[in-house]
Scaffold this motif. Structure first.
Motif, PDB file in Angstrom:
ATOM      1  N   UNK A  80      44.392  45.555  32.728  1.00  0.00           N
ATOM      2  CA  UNK A  80      43.619  46.574  33.414  1.00  0.00           C
ATOM      3  C   UNK A  80      43.099  46.105  34.753  1.00  0.00           C
ATOM      4  N   UNK A  81      41.818  46.401  35.015  1.00  0.00           N
ATOM      5  CA  UNK A  81      41.202  46.061  36.297  1.00  0.00           C
ATOM      6  C   UNK A  81      41.105  44.567  36.515  1.00  0.00           C
ATOM      7  N   UNK A  82      41.169  43.773  35.432  1.00  0.00           N
ATOM      8  CA  UNK A  82      41.101  42.322  35.575  1.00  0.00           C
ATOM      9  C   UNK A  82      42.387  41.727  36.124  1.00  0.00           C
ATOM     10  N   UNK A  83      43.460  42.510  36.180  1.00  0.00           N
ATOM     11  CA  UNK A  83      44.701  42.009  36.762  1.00  0.00           C
ATOM     12  C   UNK A  83      44.528  41.842  38.269  1.00  0.00           C
ATOM     13  N   UNK A  84      45.355  40.995  38.851  1.00  0.00           N
ATOM     14  CA  UNK A  84      45.317  40.789  40.292  1.00  0.00           C
ATOM     15  C   UNK A  84      45.637  42.106  40.998  1.00  0.00           C
ATOM     16  N   UNK A  85      44.713  42.573  41.819  1.00  0.00           N
ATOM     17  CA  UNK A  85      44.876  43.856  42.507  1.00  0.00           C
ATOM     18  C   UNK A  85      45.570  43.718  43.855  1.00  0.00           C
ATOM     19  N   UNK A  86      45.965  42.496  44.210  1.00  0.00           N
ATOM     20  CA  UNK A  86      46.647  42.304  45.474  1.00  0.00           C
ATOM     21  C   UNK A  86      45.750  42.436  46.688  1.00  0.00           C
ATOM     22  N   UNK A  87      44.441  42.258  46.496  1.00  0.00           N
ATOM     23  CA  UNK A  87      43.498  42.392  47.611  1.00  0.00           C
ATOM     24  C   UNK A  87      42.917  41.062  48.068  1.00  0.00           C
ATOM     25  N   UNK A  88      43.368  39.964  47.444  1.00  0.00           N
ATOM     26  CA  UNK A  88      42.887  38.648  47.829  1.00  0.00           C
ATOM     27  C   UNK A  88      41.875  38.054  46.886  1.00  0.00           C
ATOM     28  N   UNK A  89      41.287  38.867  45.987  1.00  0.00           N
ATOM     29  CA  UNK A  89      40.259  38.360  45.073  1.00  0.00           C
ATOM     30  C   UNK A  89      40.851  37.733  43.827  1.00  0.00           C
ATOM     31  N   UNK A  90      42.133  37.880  43.614  1.00  0.00           N
ATOM     32  CA  UNK A  90      42.763  37.294  42.449  1.00  0.00           C
ATOM     33  C   UNK A  90      42.464  38.074  41.183  1.00  0.00           C
ATOM     34  N   UNK A  91      42.829  37.479  40.043  1.00  0.00           N
ATOM     35  CA  UNK A  91      42.607  38.150  38.764  1.00  0.00           C
ATOM     36  C   UNK A  91      41.222  37.823  38.209  1.00  0.00           C
ATOM     37  N   UNK A  92      40.799  38.623  37.226  1.00  0.00           N
ATOM     38  CA  UNK A  92      39.522  38.471  36.528  1.00  0.00           C
ATOM     39  C   UNK A  92      38.311  38.753  37.412  1.00  0.00           C
ATOM     40  N   UNK A  93      38.516  39.419  38.548  1.00  0.00           N
ATOM     41  CA  UNK A  93      37.380  39.683  39.434  1.00  0.00           C
ATOM     42  C   UNK A  93      36.313  40.563  38.780  1.00  0.00           C
TER      43      UNK A  93
END
Length: 804
Positions: free
Chosen positions: A610-623
């Motif tokens: 879900x939202x914990x996946x890497x969103x490709x925005x630079x914050x990485x996963x588990x944000x």
């Protein structure tokens, strides 16, 4: 190239009635230096094989019974190969994604292998039950020791007589030690798929231009065909099993889109730099680099030269310079040294590159910074694919504990060849590369003259102490034995003591309780008699194998209120449990709550959903998981968890938040009233961690509104992030000489994170005094602390003096 990686056996596959099986044979045997051990298996039949029916047995040192056994899994299609290797083999082997088995793929020239299908023997290497007196089978020149052996292409069925006389010359061809170029390519690259017609032409005869071989695309337009080129050898690289050619200026096509350089794969070559040679062989793409596998070579002239072309960043079209001789200008900055000891490589860039979310919020701006970073860096390799090289050539005179290369240092001008390998563009040196130590090792940071309290945070790189009595190894993380633990402890104590802090939040310390044999107790004891640790009164702090902790100098501060931990909400799993404790100066009035934290890392992304996946925005996963921790943390701290009875208490959040300065977890805390002290005093210039050649800080010191007026300074002590990991305490992947040469019991590379700190000015109560500097007490530990601090300063000066 036919490289087959084992895949799970698909349901229903290979269930055809009476399906014919192919023949599985041992097709290559690599016996090189160190752990360069590998075997190649080849399906010489016409049908896909069910590998779960096969096993490989090792018979070491003349044993008549198997000393190791490996059961295979998956499938292998006709004509495909499977590589089996030792896990510490050279990168050239490991990049083939082999099956790793250190207990079986570990031979020394006199060890036999038997390949079985069920109980049936289908092939062998060596003779079971015999340990040849010379240490090898074969002759003095052609034998199984320190050689690579490749099965002759005519051999399609294995040798089942595992106890019979073994003469390797009958079915095998011999190559030099550490020859890996044929692995994964049996039956394809050793001989062209179509026979060569005619012989190599004479020097000066018409030849294919290198620019035509390279073409203007990523893949050669001539791949798969046999061609002849005639050009000048710019450099030969024995460890790369080949050499580079460059077209003479008169034969260059002057098209900026095509390269004039080419790699020639030729193990055991005899050419030399400066010779003009004519080479005939098939053109291919080897892991993204165009090459010719030489089958005929003629030397046409000597003492030739071609001028290097100018190299600069960013590389707009690196394909146009592939394999060419380039002139690199002085002034490129070392931006990564993580692989220096392991693979001999460093990363160069135009200035230090920031982590995108260190300087920009996740999203479009951060991605723009990432694109800039990617275009403005290049790997400087060492012209070798050797893993764990015996001599690390950078910096000049070779890497050592007292001759380091740091991120921020600058390279002088040099010539190189631009190559491609391991999914990256690389500069292979032709001339010597020298470095200027423009980022010298810093001495311990002086305390602000107005400060009477220093609070610090330090990630101690998995400090695990076994059973606390010299045994209990290996543990889940950290040191693998008592020797490594002593080396690790000495470096940490040197750093922690010289840091001159009064309260230190720890991350990555073993979560083994608070008894006398615990990791935190051992560390506190090693630092001196005045050092104490906070015991929250629980068996462990959460359920993770690592935890946070708090150390403090009992002659400077004393505990106030009670220790508190938040074990529910966002800290029930993934985020480590935070620990908070209030402290007062001895005889002081004002209390400061210090809360130490370690949020969920950016790793293990394949487990995120879900939202914990890497969103490709630079914050990485588990944000989102880290953001939930930040929200729960500030709410908890606002509710007086240590029982001071003060609303809006002076509070400092410290620790590894696994979030960079512009990411959500940090901005949430800032919006809740906490000030980012590293940003306050240093803007974007400070860092505590270097990852993939990019610098930023995951480690934070943040102050609540009530505390901010008391803060007079903050910073990071750059002793770790800029240093090669080869200088850490571990003895793994090092020769006996390197175990000594790479190690010093000092603060440098005591961890992978830099410690961060904040200096405070608190009002002392009646009779309050300015706290003594470390070592002013009479115990031996304090004296040791003072001596270590002085030694650190002197050692830093000496090392800087040695660098030119």
């Amino acid at each position: 190239m036919r490289v087959s990686r084992i895949a799970p056996l698909a349901g229903g596959l290979l269930c055809w009635a009476g399906a014919a099986q192919g023949a599985l044979v041992i097709s290559e045997y690599v016996e090189g230096s160190s752990f360069n051990k590998a075997l190649e298996l080849y399906n010489s039949g016409t049908d896909t094989l069910d590998l779960s029916q096969y096993s490989l047995d090792l018979y070491s040192n003349g044993s008549s019974s198997a000393t190791g056994s490996l059961t295979l899994t998956g499938t292998l299609a006709a004509g495909e190969t499977l590589v089996l290797a030792h896990g510490s083999a050279a990168t050239d082997i490991l990049m083939l994604d082999p099956v790793i088995d250190n207990s079986v793929i570990n031979h020394n020239g006199d060890d036999a292998y038997v390949l079985r299908r069920g109980v049936e023997v289908v092939d062998r290497f060596g003779r079971v039950g015999e340990r040849p007196a010379e240490g090898y089978w074969g002759t003095a020149d052609d034998n199984t020791k320190d050689h690579t052996l490749r099965r002759k292409l005519s051999i399609l069925v294995g040798d089942a007589d595992f106890s019979g006389v073994f003469d390797p010359a009958v079915e095998w061809d011999f190559f030099a030690s550490n020859t890996f170029g044929g692995l994964g390519r049996h039956g394809e690259d050793d001989t062209p798929e179509e026979p060569l017609l005619g012989s190599i032409g004479a020097c000066g005869d018409p030849a294919t231009l290198i620019s035509a071989v390279q073409g203007s695309a990523d893949v050669s337009p001539l791949a798969g065909a046999v061609h002849e080129v005639e050009a000048v050898v710019t450099v030969v690289y024995p460890d790369l099993e080949g050499y580079f050619l460059m077209e003479d200026v008169a034969d260059q096509d002057m098209d900026p889109a095509t390269s004039e350089g080419l790699f020639i794969y030729q193990p055991g070559f005899t050419v030399a730099a400066g010779q003009q040679v004519r080479v005939r062989g098939p053109v291919s793409e080897y892991f993204g680099q165009t090459q010719i596998s030489a089958q005929d070579v003629v030397v046409c002239a000597s003492d030739m030269s071609v001028p290097a072309v100018t190299f600069s960043l960013p590389l707009e079209n690196p394909e146009a310079l592939e394999s060419m001789l380039v002139q690199v200008p002085a002034g490129l900055t070392v931006t990564e040294v993580y692989d220096l000891g392991r693979y001999g490589s460093v990363v160069l860039s135009e200035g230090r590159l920031p982590v995108p979310t260190h300087v920009a919020a996740p999203g479009e701006d951060a991605m723009a910074q990432q694109q800039y970073n990617d275009r403005h860096r290049i790997i400087l390799d060492d012209a070798s694919n050797q893993q764990n090289p015996g001599t690390v050539i950078y910096p000049q005179a070779g890497l050592a504990a007292d001759n380091t290369l740091r991120v921020g240092d600058q390279a002088g001008a040099f010539t190189a060849v631009l190559s491609y390998g391991f999914d990256a563009w690389r500069l292979q040196p032709v001339s010597e590369v020298t470095f200027e130590a423009t980022n010298v090792r810093p001495a311990a940071p002086a305390r602000h003259p107005e400060a009477n309290l220093r609070v610090a945070a330090f990630n101690v790189l998995n400090f695990f102490n076994g059973d606390g009595q010299g045994g209990g190894f290996p543990t889940a993380r950290g040191a693998r034995n008592a020797e490594e633990l002593a080396r690790q402890r000495d470096k940490l104590v040197a750093a922690l003591t010289a840091l001159n802090a009064d309260v230190i939040g720890l991350m990555e310390i073993e979560n083994d309780g608070y008894g006398s044999a615990s990791a935190i107790a051992e560390l506190a004891s090693a630092m001196g008699a005045s050092w104490r640790y906070v015991d929250p009164g629980t068996a462990t702090l959460g359920t993770d194998v690592i935890a946070v902790g708090l150390l403090y100098r009992s002659d400077v501060v004393e505990q106030a209120g009670t220790a508190a931990a938040l074990t529910d909400e966002a800290f029930a799993q993934l985020n480590r449990v935070p620990l908070a404790q209030a402290f007062r100066l001895v005889n002081g009035d004002e209390a400061v709550v210090v809360a130490v934290n370690h949020f969920k890392s950016k790793g293990s992304c394949d487990e995120a959903t879900g939202a914990d996946m890497d969103q490709g925005d630079g914050a990485g996963c588990w944000n989102p998981t880290r953001e939930a921790a930040a929200t729960a943390l500030q709410a908890w701290l606002s509710d007086d968890p240590t029982g001071l009875g003060e609303q809006g208490a002076r509070t400092m959040i410290v620790g590894d938040l696994n979030a960079y300065a512009k990411e959500g977890p940090v901005t949430l805390l800032e919006n809740a009233g906490y000030e980012n002290l590293l940003a306050r005093f240093h803007g974007d210039e400070v860092y505590s961690y270097v990852f993939f050649g990019q610098s930023g800080y995951l480690d934070h010191v943040l102050a609540s509104a009530a505390l901010q007026q008391h803060v007079v300074g903050a910073g990071a002590w750059h002793i770790n992030a800029d240093e090669p990991r080869a200088l850490e305490y571990t003895t793994q992947y090092k020769s006996e000489a390197q175990i000594d040469a790479f190690y010093a019991p000092d603060a440098y590379r005591s961890s992978d994170h830099d410690p961060v700190y904040a200096d405070l000015r608190l009002v002392a109560g009646e009779g309050g005094e300015t706290p003594a500097e470390p070592g002013d007490d009479d115990d031996d530990g304090g004296a040791v602390g003072l001596m270590l601090g002085l030694a650190m300063t002197l050692l830093g000066w000496r090392r800087r003096a040695r660098r030119v």
